[in-house]
Design a protein around this motif. Structure first.
Motif, short mmCIF file in Angstrom:
data_model
loop_
_atom_site.label_atom_id
_atom_site.label_comp_id
_atom_site.label_asym_id
_atom_site.label_seq_id
_atom_site.Cartn_x
_atom_site.Cartn_y
_atom_site.Cartn_z
N THR A 1 -0.01 -10.52 10.10
CA THR A 1 0.09 -11.61 9.13
C THR A 1 1.57 -11.82 8.78
N PRO A 2 2.11 -13.00 9.00
CA PRO A 2 3.53 -13.24 8.69
C PRO A 2 3.83 -12.93 7.23
N GLY A 3 4.92 -12.23 7.00
CA GLY A 3 5.36 -11.92 5.65
C GLY A 3 4.63 -10.75 5.00
N ALA A 4 3.72 -10.10 5.73
CA ALA A 4 2.93 -9.01 5.14
C ALA A 4 3.76 -7.78 4.83
N ASP A 5 4.99 -7.76 5.31
CA ASP A 5 5.88 -6.63 5.03
C ASP A 5 6.71 -6.84 3.76
N ALA A 6 6.44 -7.92 3.03
CA ALA A 6 7.22 -8.24 1.82
C ALA A 6 7.04 -7.18 0.74
N LYS A 7 8.07 -7.02 -0.05
CA LYS A 7 7.96 -6.15 -1.24
C LYS A 7 7.05 -6.84 -2.26
N GLY A 8 6.36 -6.05 -3.04
CA GLY A 8 5.45 -6.62 -4.03
C GLY A 8 4.02 -6.75 -3.53
N ILE A 9 3.76 -6.30 -2.27
CA ILE A 9 2.41 -6.27 -1.73
C ILE A 9 1.95 -4.81 -1.74
N PHE A 10 0.83 -4.55 -2.39
CA PHE A 10 0.40 -3.17 -2.62
C PHE A 10 -0.98 -2.90 -2.01
N TYR A 11 -1.14 -1.66 -1.58
CA TYR A 11 -2.42 -1.13 -1.12
C TYR A 11 -2.72 0.11 -1.96
N LEU A 12 -3.95 0.56 -1.91
CA LEU A 12 -4.31 1.72 -2.72
C LEU A 12 -5.11 2.71 -1.89
#
Length: 434
Positions: A134-145
């Protein structure tokens, strides 16, 4: 370098690893016999707390409060507990190589351990949008748990964004529970998922409509039937916007992703026989290789109740399969056998003031009762799944512990019903008569 000898080695320091340790001790473990390897920095803990009380704005759960085995009412196993029992707990350590012929595992530190019996309890990890390119999925502010470190990062992000907006990607367990947590932290939430309703693997559209309406009543914006295709980010690499498949775009500087999980089979993949996405095991959780067992999320086991093999991702199964495997290991040493694993599927969730439990198999026709009064103070509603005039599964929202035991009994005994109308009119009363 000479291999370090251990009678037992457990690879995985999650719920399964912690409950396995307790069972080994219960059955007479001697000091120095067991080593547990964990990629985490904390001793085994009850993972469900992370998407629930860990995120609460008031009196949040924190370690050491939810180390195993408090999830089943047992003793809290702090790091000192393992030392006192003579168990070597190797935290922040991953197994990078396994040799099942020579019965060795190698750590990322270069240490080689030779085992008598190996228990694979590696669990699952989250599906990452980067895996789908997914383009941009490496951006800061995206979280997983998945672990405490993930939870701590998300907690800090929540604290810095009070009153802001957040995007939750996914409409399953994690998505629903985290959307609730964000909302109670005074964050405006939008949920996006491609399915036609919440949790379609379990909920029917009618069941889901109650929960969707409840979430919307709490201010959650729900966007169904589409997915995120890309993220935009600013010059510093922080997420600013999500682009949806239907052409819409959503501004957001905080994104939480919960789109499912995948079992962690490495480094044993290719060494053990696989089936339905996991390692094939028998009713004692013994794999295709002698002296190697696999439990929890990575095990595809014979589901005695339904006469077929399944792989189950749930904390309840992780606990119980760990206990079954250790009991089988210790029994085999004495030339004895244990009863077959007879697992009743169990799923549950808690969010806002809601709490539901489900037992059994959601096959056949769904019969919903009490839905008309759902939402009234103290109201309960539920559902039964009926196939060939037998109740195969049971669901209850807002049940007491005793009432939840009643629906579990229904799913276990699979009683025959005359008409579906009888179930609708009897509701929970049907379960109380079983």
């Amino acid at each position: 370098m000479a291999a370090i000898l251990r009678k037992y080695v457990v690879v995985g320091g999650g719920v399964g690893g912690g409950y396995a340790a307790r069972e080994f001790v219960k059955l007479g473990l001697q000091p120095g016999e067991l080593t547990i390897f964990s990629g985490e920095q904390a001793a085994p803990y009850e993972r469900p707390a992370l998407s629930k009380a860990y995120m609460f704005p008031d009196s949040p759960a924190r370690l050491p409060g939810f180390h195993v085995c408090v999830g089943s009412g047992g003793e809290k196993q702090l790091p000192e507990w393992y030392a006192e029992k003579g168990i070597e707990l190797k935290l922040d350590t991953k197994i990078v190589k396994a040799d099942v012929e020579n019965k060795t595992v190698t750590t990322d530190k270069g240490d080689v351990y030779q085992y008598g019996t190996l228990l694979v309890a590696t669990g699952s990890t989250f599906l990452n949008l980067e895996d789908f390119k997914t383009p941009g999925a490496d951006a800061k502010g995206i979280f997983y748990l998945r672990d405490v470190r993930d939870a701590d990062k998300l907690v800090e992000a929540i604290k810095s964004r009070k009153g802001d907006e957040a995007l939750v990607v996914g409409g399953g367990y994690i998505g629903l529970e985290l959307a609730a947590c964000l909302t109670v932290n005074n964050i405006k939430v939008t949920m996006v998922f491609p399915d036609p309703c919440f949790m379609p693997r379990l909920f029917t559209p009618e069941l889901a409509s109650f929960y969707e309406g409840y979430y919307e009543g709490k201010g959650v914006n729900i966007i169904k039937g589409t997915s995120v295709t890309a993220f935009e980010k600013d010059a510093d690499g922080y997420v600013t916007k999500a682009i949806l498949k239907d052409g819409r775009s959503l501004d957001s500087s905080l994104v939480v992703v919960g789109i499912g999980a995948k079992p962690l089979l490495t480094p044993f993949k290719g060494l053990l026989e696989e089936d339905k996405g996991g390692f094939k095991v028998d009713s004692t959780f013994k794999t295709s290789v002698p002296d190697v067992y696999a439990i929890g999320d990575v095990a595809t086991f014979p589901m005695k109740m339904y006469g077929e093999s399944r792989r189950v991702e749930h904390v309840d199964h992780a606990r119980k399969s760990a206990m079954q495997a250790v009991q089988a290991i210790k029994a085999a040493e004495k030339g004895e056998v244990v009863d077959d694993y007879d697992y009743l599927p169990f799923f549950y969730s808690r969010s806002f003031d809601l709490s539901w439990q489900f037992y059994g198999d959601n096959v056949g026709e769904t019969v919903i009762w009490g839905r008309e009064g759902a939402g009234a103070p103290g109201s309960k509603f539920g559902a039964y799944w009926v196939k060939d005039n037998k109740v195969m599964g049971a669901f209850l929202e807002g049940g007491s512990p005793d009432e939840n035991k009643l629906i579990a009994k229904v799913a276990r005994e699979q009683p025959t019903v005359d008409t579906k109308e009888d179930l609708v009119s009897a509701g929970l009363g049907f379960a109380s008569k079983i």
